[in-house]
Motif scaffolding. Structure first.
Motif, PDB file in Angstrom:
ATOM      1  N   ILE A   1       0.392   4.217  -2.322  1.00 25.77           N
ATOM      2  CA  ILE A   1       0.854   3.663  -3.583  1.00 25.77           C
ATOM      3  C   ILE A   1       1.387   2.256  -3.346  1.00 25.77           C
ATOM      4  O   ILE A   1       2.201   2.034  -2.449  1.00 25.77           O
ATOM      5  N   VAL A   2       0.917   1.302  -4.126  1.00 24.31           N
ATOM      6  CA  VAL A   2       1.417  -0.060  -4.064  1.00 24.31           C
ATOM      7  C   VAL A   2       2.313  -0.288  -5.280  1.00 24.31           C
ATOM      8  O   VAL A   2       1.854  -0.235  -6.414  1.00 24.31           O
ATOM      9  N   ALA A   3       3.623  -0.497  -4.992  1.00 27.66           N
ATOM     10  CA  ALA A   3       4.608  -0.751  -6.043  1.00 27.66           C
ATOM     11  C   ALA A   3       4.675  -2.250  -6.308  1.00 27.66           C
ATOM     12  O   ALA A   3       4.746  -3.057  -5.362  1.00 27.66           O
ATOM     13  N   GLY A   4       4.642  -2.644  -7.548  1.00 25.37           N
ATOM     14  CA  GLY A   4       4.616  -4.045  -7.930  1.00 25.37           C
ATOM     15  C   GLY A   4       5.891  -4.796  -7.600  1.00 25.37           C
ATOM     16  O   GLY A   4       6.991  -4.247  -7.646  1.00 25.37           O
ATOM     17  N   GLN A   5       5.721  -6.049  -7.258  1.00 26.10           N
ATOM     18  CA  GLN A   5       6.842  -6.939  -6.944  1.00 26.10           C
ATOM     19  C   GLN A   5       7.323  -7.623  -8.220  1.00 26.10           C
ATOM     20  O   GLN A   5       6.515  -8.168  -8.971  1.00 26.10           O
ATOM     21  N   VAL A   6       8.618  -7.612  -8.459  1.00 24.85           N
ATOM     22  CA  VAL A   6       9.189  -8.272  -9.619  1.00 24.85           C
ATOM     23  C   VAL A   6       9.670  -9.677  -9.255  1.00 24.85           C
ATOM     24  O   VAL A   6       9.407 -10.644  -9.965  1.00 24.85           O
ATOM     25  N   THR A   7      10.346  -9.787  -8.106  1.00 25.77           N
ATOM     26  CA  THR A   7      10.861 -11.084  -7.669  1.00 25.77           C
ATOM     27  C   THR A   7       9.715 -11.964  -7.224  1.00 25.77           C
ATOM     28  O   THR A   7       8.920 -11.583  -6.383  1.00 25.77           O
ATOM     29  N   GLN A   8       9.608 -13.124  -7.808  1.00 22.56           N
ATOM     30  CA  GLN A   8       8.522 -14.054  -7.482  1.00 22.56           C
ATOM     31  C   GLN A   8       9.006 -15.131  -6.601  1.00 22.56           C
ATOM     32  O   GLN A   8       9.520 -16.040  -6.664  1.00 22.56           O
TER      33      GLN A   8
ATOM     34  N   ARG B   1      -9.896   2.391  -2.912  1.00 27.40           N
ATOM     35  CA  ARG B   1      -9.635   2.849  -4.284  1.00 27.40           C
ATOM     36  C   ARG B   1      -9.936   4.341  -4.430  1.00 27.40           C
ATOM     37  O   ARG B   1      -9.244   5.060  -5.138  1.00 27.40           O
ATOM     38  N   SER B   2     -10.984   4.795  -3.772  1.00 28.38           N
ATOM     39  CA  SER B   2     -11.342   6.213  -3.728  1.00 28.38           C
ATOM     40  C   SER B   2     -12.008   6.464  -2.385  1.00 28.38           C
ATOM     41  O   SER B   2     -12.417   5.521  -1.700  1.00 28.38           O
ATOM     42  N   ALA B   3     -12.128   7.722  -2.019  1.00 27.82           N
ATOM     43  CA  ALA B   3     -12.678   8.059  -0.703  1.00 27.82           C
ATOM     44  C   ALA B   3     -14.094   7.538  -0.507  1.00 27.82           C
ATOM     45  O   ALA B   3     -14.472   7.179   0.613  1.00 27.82           O
ATOM     46  N   ASN B   4     -14.895   7.453  -1.565  1.00 23.95           N
ATOM     47  CA  ASN B   4     -16.274   6.994  -1.401  1.00 23.95           C
ATOM     48  C   ASN B   4     -16.507   5.562  -1.858  1.00 23.95           C
ATOM     49  O   ASN B   4     -17.639   5.138  -1.990  1.00 23.95           O
ATOM     50  N   ASP B   5     -15.435   4.791  -2.057  1.00 28.80           N
ATOM     51  CA  ASP B   5     -15.578   3.369  -2.391  1.00 28.80           C
ATOM     52  C   ASP B   5     -16.007   2.616  -1.136  1.00 28.80           C
ATOM     53  O   ASP B   5     -15.450   2.812  -0.063  1.00 28.80           O
ATOM     54  N   ALA B   6     -17.004   1.766  -1.252  1.00 27.00           N
ATOM     55  CA  ALA B   6     -17.509   1.012  -0.107  1.00 27.00           C
ATOM     56  C   ALA B   6     -16.546  -0.076   0.360  1.00 27.00           C
ATOM     57  O   ALA B   6     -16.585  -0.495   1.520  1.00 27.00           O
ATOM     58  N   ASN B   7     -15.659  -0.531  -0.523  1.00 23.62           N
ATOM     59  CA  ASN B   7     -14.747  -1.617  -0.187  1.00 23.62           C
ATOM     60  C   ASN B   7     -13.387  -1.096   0.256  1.00 23.62           C
ATOM     61  O   ASN B   7     -12.861  -0.147  -0.322  1.00 23.62           O
ATOM     62  N   THR B   8     -12.802  -1.737   1.265  1.00 27.22           N
ATOM     63  CA  THR B   8     -11.467  -1.366   1.720  1.00 27.22           C
ATOM     64  C   THR B   8     -10.443  -2.357   1.169  1.00 27.22           C
ATOM     65  O   THR B   8     -10.715  -3.552   1.080  1.00 27.22           O
ATOM     66  N   LEU B   9      -9.274  -1.840   0.805  1.00 25.72           N
ATOM     67  CA  LEU B   9      -8.145  -2.695   0.434  1.00 25.72           C
ATOM     68  C   LEU B   9      -7.397  -3.126   1.694  1.00 25.72           C
ATOM     69  O   LEU B   9      -6.908  -4.235   1.783  1.00 25.72           O
ATOM     70  N   LEU B  10      -7.302  -2.216   2.653  1.00 20.24           N
ATOM     71  CA  LEU B  10      -6.715  -2.493   3.968  1.00 20.24           C
ATOM     72  C   LEU B  10      -7.568  -1.827   5.027  1.00 20.24           C
ATOM     73  O   LEU B  10      -8.020  -0.697   4.841  1.00 20.24           O
ATOM     74  N   ASP B  11      -7.767  -2.507   6.133  1.00 18.42           N
ATOM     75  CA  ASP B  11      -8.494  -1.948   7.273  1.00 18.42           C
ATOM     76  C   ASP B  11      -7.686  -2.295   8.522  1.00 18.42           C
ATOM     77  O   ASP B  11      -7.777  -3.403   9.038  1.00 18.42           O
TER      78      ASP B  11
ATOM     79  N   GLU C   1       5.511  -1.702  -0.756  1.00 14.21           N
ATOM     80  CA  GLU C   1       6.061  -2.577  -1.788  1.00 14.21           C
ATOM     81  C   GLU C   1       5.352  -3.930  -1.706  1.00 14.21           C
ATOM     82  O   GLU C   1       5.355  -4.567  -0.651  1.00 14.21           O
ATOM     83  N   GLN C   2       4.751  -4.327  -2.793  1.00 14.94           N
ATOM     84  CA  GLN C   2       4.020  -5.590  -2.856  1.00 14.94           C
ATOM     85  C   GLN C   2       4.957  -6.739  -2.458  1.00 14.94           C
ATOM     86  O   GLN C   2       6.092  -6.828  -2.941  1.00 14.94           O
ATOM     87  N   GLY C   3       4.524  -7.584  -1.526  1.00 12.35           N
ATOM     88  CA  GLY C   3       5.311  -8.732  -1.098  1.00 12.35           C
ATOM     89  C   GLY C   3       6.371  -8.433  -0.053  1.00 12.35           C
ATOM     90  O   GLY C   3       7.133  -9.318   0.331  1.00 12.35           O
ATOM     91  N   ALA C   4       6.426  -7.188   0.451  1.00  9.44           N
ATOM     92  CA  ALA C   4       7.385  -6.812   1.495  1.00  9.44           C
ATOM     93  C   ALA C   4       6.617  -6.252   2.689  1.00  9.44           C
ATOM     94  O   ALA C   4       5.520  -5.701   2.531  1.00  9.44           O
ATOM     95  N   THR C   5       7.179  -6.380   3.872  1.00 11.69           N
ATOM     96  CA  THR C   5       6.538  -5.832   5.066  1.00 11.69           C
ATOM     97  C   THR C   5       6.484  -4.307   4.955  1.00 11.69           C
ATOM     98  O   THR C   5       7.476  -3.671   4.612  1.00 11.69           O
TER      99      THR C   5
ATOM    100  N   THR D   1       0.635  -7.510   1.987  1.00 11.57           N
ATOM    101  CA  THR D   1       0.964  -6.587   0.889  1.00 11.57           C
ATOM    102  C   THR D   1       1.043  -7.322  -0.443  1.00 11.57           C
ATOM    103  O   THR D   1       0.762  -6.746  -1.488  1.00 11.57           O
ATOM    104  N   ASP D   2       1.395  -8.605  -0.394  1.00  9.85           N
ATOM    105  CA  ASP D   2       1.453  -9.397  -1.622  1.00  9.85           C
ATOM    106  C   ASP D   2       0.076  -9.505  -2.284  1.00  9.85           C
ATOM    107  O   ASP D   2      -0.026  -9.603  -3.508  1.00  9.85           O
ATOM    108  N   ALA D   3      -0.979  -9.450  -1.475  1.00  8.24           N
ATOM    109  CA  ALA D   3      -2.353  -9.564  -1.987  1.00  8.24           C
ATOM    110  C   ALA D   3      -2.911  -8.233  -2.490  1.00  8.24           C
ATOM    111  O   ALA D   3      -3.982  -8.201  -3.095  1.00  8.24           O
TER     112      ALA D   3
END
Length: 113
Positions: free
Chosen positions: A106-113, A41-51, A10-14, A76-78
């Motif tokens: 899956i990253v679920a969007g945060q509604v509470t800002q 984003r995909s198995a062969n994407d050179a960039n990682t979202l999390l490492d 969950e975006q913005g949550a631990t 997770t907020d990022a």
């Protein structure tokens, strides 16, 4: 063969993913192992979202086979909302790599800002 497991952050949550590594009910002693989990984003994407790794503190393990993966609320907020892919690998002291888990991250969007 890696187990298939889809997980939601969950975006913005631990984010926590906890599991025990065992064979036939006997837990592995993970004290001499290292671990790594990457999200892309995909198995062969050179960039990682999390490492995450046991070296950078994102993954902790113990002699009872317990594994804890943690991502801070700030991190997770990022993350962009969407469906990504991940895998989780263990490396033994003898450099044998075992992919334990793989699936959708899956990253679920945060509604509470």
């Amino acid at each position: 063969m890696a187990g298939k497991y889809n997980t939601v952050a969950e975006q913005g949550a631990t984010y926590n993913l906890n599991f025990t590594v065992a064979t036939d009910g006997v837990a592995w002693d993970l004290t001499s192992y290292s671990a790594q989990m990457q999200v892309r984003r995909s198995a062969n994407d050179a960039n990682t979202l999390l490492d995450l790794s046991s070296a950078n503190g994102g993954i902790t393990m113990n002699s009872s086979g317990e594994v804890a993966v943690t991502v801070s609320a700030t991190d997770t907020d990022a993350l962009p909302v969407g469906r990504w892919v991940y895998d989780f690998e263990l490396t033994s002291a003898g450099n044998e790599v075992t992919r334990l888990l793989e699936g959708r991250f899956i990253v679920a969007g945060q509604v509470t800002q």
